[in-house]
Design a protein around this motif. Structure first.
Motif, PDB file in Angstrom:
ATOM      1  N   VAL A 192      -3.845  -3.841  14.277  1.00 56.25           N
ATOM      2  CA  VAL A 192      -4.568  -4.724  13.347  1.00 56.25           C
ATOM      3  C   VAL A 192      -4.998  -4.087  12.112  1.00 56.25           C
ATOM      4  O   VAL A 192      -5.151  -4.878  11.150  1.00 56.25           O
ATOM      5  CB  VAL A 192      -6.017  -4.790  14.401  1.00 56.25           C
ATOM      6  CG1 VAL A 192      -7.055  -5.786  13.703  1.00 56.25           C
ATOM      7  CG2 VAL A 192      -5.573  -5.596  15.603  1.00 56.25           C
ATOM      8  N   THR A 193      -5.306  -2.915  11.983  1.00 54.53           N
ATOM      9  CA  THR A 193      -5.760  -2.315  10.750  1.00 54.53           C
ATOM     10  C   THR A 193      -4.536  -2.133   9.678  1.00 54.53           C
ATOM     11  O   THR A 193      -4.697  -2.653   8.593  1.00 54.53           O
ATOM     12  CB  THR A 193      -6.236  -0.811  10.963  1.00 54.53           C
ATOM     13  OG1 THR A 193      -7.288  -0.728  11.774  1.00 54.53           O
ATOM     14  CG2 THR A 193      -6.573  -0.027   9.477  1.00 54.53           C
ATOM     15  N   HIS A 194      -3.391  -2.180  10.302  1.00 55.86           N
ATOM     16  CA  HIS A 194      -2.284  -2.126   9.438  1.00 55.86           C
ATOM     17  C   HIS A 194      -1.927  -3.472   8.832  1.00 55.86           C
ATOM     18  O   HIS A 194      -1.845  -3.689   7.537  1.00 55.86           O
ATOM     19  CB  HIS A 194      -1.115  -1.926  10.430  1.00 55.86           C
ATOM     20  CG  HIS A 194       0.195  -1.881   9.345  1.00 55.86           C
ATOM     21  ND1 HIS A 194       0.959  -0.887   8.790  1.00 55.86           N
ATOM     22  CD2 HIS A 194       1.076  -2.729   9.243  1.00 55.86           C
ATOM     23  CE1 HIS A 194       1.850  -1.160   8.111  1.00 55.86           C
ATOM     24  NE2 HIS A 194       2.208  -2.259   8.508  1.00 55.86           N
ATOM     25  N   ALA A 195      -2.182  -4.663   9.665  1.00 57.05           N
ATOM     26  CA  ALA A 195      -2.178  -6.015   9.106  1.00 57.05           C
ATOM     27  C   ALA A 195      -3.341  -6.194   7.956  1.00 57.05           C
ATOM     28  O   ALA A 195      -3.009  -6.930   6.983  1.00 57.05           O
ATOM     29  CB  ALA A 195      -2.276  -6.889  10.126  1.00 57.05           C
ATOM     30  N   ALA A 196      -4.298  -5.929   8.287  1.00 57.37           N
ATOM     31  CA  ALA A 196      -5.554  -5.871   7.440  1.00 57.37           C
ATOM     32  C   ALA A 196      -5.295  -5.532   6.045  1.00 57.37           C
ATOM     33  O   ALA A 196      -5.502  -5.970   4.990  1.00 57.37           O
ATOM     34  CB  ALA A 196      -7.070  -5.307   7.874  1.00 57.37           C
ATOM     35  N   ILE A 197      -4.747  -4.218   6.172  1.00 57.61           N
ATOM     36  CA  ILE A 197      -4.551  -3.587   4.768  1.00 57.61           C
ATOM     37  C   ILE A 197      -3.382  -3.972   4.007  1.00 57.61           C
ATOM     38  O   ILE A 197      -3.296  -3.644   2.703  1.00 57.61           O
ATOM     39  CB  ILE A 197      -4.640  -1.808   4.757  1.00 57.61           C
ATOM     40  CG1 ILE A 197      -3.162  -1.394   5.715  1.00 57.61           C
ATOM     41  CG2 ILE A 197      -5.705  -1.357   5.563  1.00 57.61           C
ATOM     42  CD1 ILE A 197      -3.553   0.149   5.947  1.00 57.61           C
ATOM     43  N   HIS A 198      -2.412  -4.676   4.562  1.00 58.97           N
ATOM     44  CA  HIS A 198      -1.528  -4.982   3.958  1.00 58.97           C
ATOM     45  C   HIS A 198      -1.357  -6.575   3.560  1.00 58.97           C
ATOM     46  O   HIS A 198      -0.788  -7.068   2.514  1.00 58.97           O
ATOM     47  CB  HIS A 198      -0.261  -5.125   4.986  1.00 58.97           C
ATOM     48  CG  HIS A 198       0.520  -3.635   4.992  1.00 58.97           C
ATOM     49  ND1 HIS A 198       0.074  -2.554   5.595  1.00 58.97           N
ATOM     50  CD2 HIS A 198       1.547  -2.890   4.130  1.00 58.97           C
ATOM     51  CE1 HIS A 198       0.656  -1.450   5.594  1.00 58.97           C
ATOM     52  NE2 HIS A 198       1.610  -1.687   4.693  1.00 58.97           N
ATOM     53  N   HIS A 199      -2.378  -7.373   4.236  1.00 65.78           N
ATOM     54  CA  HIS A 199      -2.335  -8.840   4.036  1.00 65.78           C
ATOM     55  C   HIS A 199      -3.553  -9.531   3.751  1.00 65.78           C
ATOM     56  O   HIS A 199      -3.611 -10.689   3.095  1.00 65.78           O
ATOM     57  CB  HIS A 199      -1.842  -9.508   5.389  1.00 65.78           C
ATOM     58  CG  HIS A 199      -0.160  -9.122   5.702  1.00 65.78           C
ATOM     59  ND1 HIS A 199       0.811  -9.746   4.922  1.00 65.78           N
ATOM     60  CD2 HIS A 199       0.104  -8.260   6.573  1.00 65.78           C
ATOM     61  CE1 HIS A 199       1.816  -8.976   5.532  1.00 65.78           C
ATOM     62  NE2 HIS A 199       1.591  -8.411   6.421  1.00 65.78           N
ATOM     63  N   VAL A 255       0.908  -1.339   0.084  1.00 61.20           N
ATOM     64  CA  VAL A 255       0.090   0.053  -0.042  1.00 61.20           C
ATOM     65  C   VAL A 255       1.072   1.324  -0.056  1.00 61.20           C
ATOM     66  O   VAL A 255       1.870   1.314   0.975  1.00 61.20           O
ATOM     67  CB  VAL A 255      -0.920   0.018   0.961  1.00 61.20           C
ATOM     68  CG1 VAL A 255      -1.926   1.097   1.028  1.00 61.20           C
ATOM     69  CG2 VAL A 255      -1.884  -1.165   1.245  1.00 61.20           C
ATOM     70  N   GLY A 256       0.730   2.051  -1.073  1.00 57.24           N
ATOM     71  CA  GLY A 256       1.640   3.130  -1.210  1.00 57.24           C
ATOM     72  C   GLY A 256       1.527   4.106   0.012  1.00 57.24           C
ATOM     73  O   GLY A 256       0.568   4.181   0.557  1.00 57.24           O
ATOM     74  N   VAL A 283       0.883   7.231  -0.210  1.00 55.18           N
ATOM     75  CA  VAL A 283      -0.181   8.211  -0.409  1.00 55.18           C
ATOM     76  C   VAL A 283      -1.585   7.627   0.293  1.00 55.18           C
ATOM     77  O   VAL A 283      -2.166   8.203   0.880  1.00 55.18           O
ATOM     78  CB  VAL A 283      -0.460   8.608  -1.990  1.00 55.18           C
ATOM     79  CG1 VAL A 283      -1.732   9.326  -2.273  1.00 55.18           C
ATOM     80  CG2 VAL A 283       0.636   9.151  -2.477  1.00 55.18           C
ATOM     81  N   ALA A 284      -1.789   6.393  -0.347  1.00 60.94           N
ATOM     82  CA  ALA A 284      -3.031   5.834   0.473  1.00 60.94           C
ATOM     83  C   ALA A 284      -2.933   5.743   1.945  1.00 60.94           C
ATOM     84  O   ALA A 284      -3.915   5.756   2.700  1.00 60.94           O
ATOM     85  CB  ALA A 284      -3.020   4.338  -0.328  1.00 60.94           C
ATOM     86  N   LEU A 285      -1.779   5.213   2.390  1.00 62.23           N
ATOM     87  CA  LEU A 285      -1.533   5.030   3.841  1.00 62.23           C
ATOM     88  C   LEU A 285      -1.741   6.582   4.458  1.00 62.23           C
ATOM     89  O   LEU A 285      -2.374   6.544   5.646  1.00 62.23           O
ATOM     90  CB  LEU A 285      -0.222   4.663   4.342  1.00 62.23           C
ATOM     91  CG  LEU A 285       0.234   3.251   3.962  1.00 62.23           C
ATOM     92  CD1 LEU A 285       1.519   2.607   4.402  1.00 62.23           C
ATOM     93  CD2 LEU A 285      -0.953   2.331   4.627  1.00 62.23           C
ATOM     94  N   GLY A 286      -1.423   7.682   3.726  1.00 57.31           N
ATOM     95  CA  GLY A 286      -1.576   8.858   4.402  1.00 57.31           C
ATOM     96  C   GLY A 286      -3.009   9.367   4.506  1.00 57.31           C
ATOM     97  O   GLY A 286      -3.472   9.779   5.385  1.00 57.31           O
ATOM     98  N   VAL A 287      -3.662   8.781   3.367  1.00 58.13           N
ATOM     99  CA  VAL A 287      -5.097   9.150   3.291  1.00 58.13           C
ATOM    100  C   VAL A 287      -5.996   8.385   4.374  1.00 58.13           C
ATOM    101  O   VAL A 287      -6.661   8.954   5.117  1.00 58.13           O
ATOM    102  CB  VAL A 287      -5.717   8.967   2.030  1.00 58.13           C
ATOM    103  CG1 VAL A 287      -7.141   8.955   1.890  1.00 58.13           C
ATOM    104  CG2 VAL A 287      -5.103   9.773   1.019  1.00 58.13           C
ATOM    105  N   VAL A 288      -5.395   7.194   4.448  1.00 61.79           N
ATOM    106  CA  VAL A 288      -6.078   6.127   5.459  1.00 61.79           C
ATOM    107  C   VAL A 288      -5.861   6.677   6.729  1.00 61.79           C
ATOM    108  O   VAL A 288      -6.886   6.754   7.676  1.00 61.79           O
ATOM    109  CB  VAL A 288      -5.700   4.823   5.318  1.00 61.79           C
ATOM    110  CG1 VAL A 288      -6.228   4.109   6.521  1.00 61.79           C
ATOM    111  CG2 VAL A 288      -6.160   4.203   4.182  1.00 61.79           C
ATOM    112  N   ALA A 289      -4.602   7.055   7.208  1.00 66.34           N
ATOM    113  CA  ALA A 289      -4.337   7.521   8.489  1.00 66.34           C
ATOM    114  C   ALA A 289      -5.120   8.649   8.973  1.00 66.34           C
ATOM    115  O   ALA A 289      -5.154   9.033  10.178  1.00 66.34           O
ATOM    116  CB  ALA A 289      -2.894   7.734   8.643  1.00 66.34           C
ATOM    117  N   LYS A 290      -5.167   9.732   8.131  1.00 66.39           N
ATOM    118  CA  LYS A 290      -5.831  11.241   8.283  1.00 66.39           C
ATOM    119  C   LYS A 290      -7.180  11.437   7.909  1.00 66.39           C
ATOM    120  O   LYS A 290      -7.836  12.567   8.551  1.00 66.39           O
ATOM    121  CB  LYS A 290      -4.977  12.044   7.668  1.00 66.39           C
ATOM    122  CG  LYS A 290      -3.377  11.943   8.068  1.00 66.39           C
ATOM    123  CD  LYS A 290      -2.464  13.033   7.384  1.00 66.39           C
ATOM    124  CE  LYS A 290      -1.202  13.025   7.633  1.00 66.39           C
ATOM    125  NZ  LYS A 290      -0.239  13.860   6.733  1.00 66.39           N
TER     126      LYS A 290
END
Length: 300
Positions: A282-289, A117-118, A120-127
């Motif tokens: 948990v969210t990190h694991a979900a969006i990566h795996h 997950v690039g 940019v996408a991680l930045g959008v998800v986080a904020k």
């Protein structure tokens, strides 16, 4: 004001898959689709004008590719397109403010290394304060449906389960409602999953040792889960719900539970940390795996 479904488009295979998923979701929600491409402005005057013209031309091509994909797979959707100046994360966050949900692509990796997950996408998800759905490259509408009787891919069969990750110590109405609504729109079963781990005797205080390894602990957690979901069962009586509790690491449970699902819904608590906004483990694991589309629903 009626909000739209927004899809970020950058010409990649994953962004085209995201545009297709977003188109179908817009139809399900009776919303319009907004395709957005972000390009970066060059501040140097001489080279800037040429570079800007080139980027606008490239943006037009990327948007046209997405439009052709959308028209081919979802001719009933109403959509518009827009070019925005970067930086990309800031521009997409601004676009998300006018969205019912934002849809972005994530690129699949081979083997067991998960999904990339690039930034940019991680930045959008986080904020962002709006739900974000991440869609892997290669995802098609048939992947959301159960296979046909002969095992082949189909789009006229029922939808696969919507899976909801429930943290009973931090259950959030926004996350639960998004999952129930997603299941209702698909006429799909909602599978609510809670993972728990037995308390460690070292971390317990005096008088707490009785909490460890009770044989009925799973039944207690299941009762808590049913109680949390009961008001939503009442609000969505047509949604079939299956509650599951597992004694296991939450990230492991979610990855397995999402196998064969049409959508995984997880929550993301918006909180400023010393190192800046990030997703929880948990969210990190979900969006990566997780292989199916993942909806990350923010809450406070």
């Amino acid at each position: 004001m009626v909000l739209s479904v927004v899809a970020g488009v950058d010409g990649s295979a994953e962004s085209l898959a995201a545009a297709e998923w977003a188109a179908h979701e817009a139809v399900r929600r009776e919303r319009s689709l907004r395709l957005v491409h972000v390009w970066n402005w060059h501040p140097r005057q001489e080279d800037g004008e040429i570079a800007t013209a080139a980027q606008r031309h490239l943006a037009r091509r990327f948007l046209r590719q997405a439009e052709e994909r959308v028209r081919a797979v979802c001719p009933d959707v109403r959509f518009t397109d827009e070019q925005m100046e970067g930086p990309a994360t800031a521009a997409l966050l601004k676009a998300a403010e006018q969205a019912e949900l934002m849809v972005l692509g994530s690129r699949g990796l081979s083997g067991f290394t998960g999904f990339l997950v690039g930034s940019v996408a991680l930045g959008v998800v986080a904020k962002t304060t709006r739900p974000v759905v991440l869609v892997r490259a290669g995802e098609t509408s048939a992947d959301e449906h159960v296979p046909a009787a002969d095992g082949s891919a189909a789009t006229d069969t029922g939808y696969r389960d919507v899976v909801l990750a429930v943290a009973l110590d931090d259950a959030c109405d926004e996350v639960i409602e998004f999952a129930f609504e997603s299941a209702r729109l698909r006429h799909a079963r909602l599978r609510a999953v809670h993972a728990w781990q037995a308390a460690n005797p070292i971390s317990l205080g005096a008088g707490d040792i009785g909490l460890v390894d009770h044989p009925w602990r799973s039944d207690e957690w299941l009762g808590f889960l049913k109680a949390v979901l009961q008001p939503w069962r009442d609000k969505y009586p047509d949604v079939e719900v299956l509650e599951t509790v597992v004694e296991e690491k939450p990230s492991t449970t979610l990855v397995r539970a999402a196998t064969g699902a049409s959508l995984l819904v997880v929550g993301h608590r918006l909180a400023e940390r010393p190192v800046g906004p990030r997703t929880g483990p948990v969210t990190h694991a979900a969006i990566h795996h997780v292989g199916c589309p993942v909806a990350v629903v923010p809450h406070f």
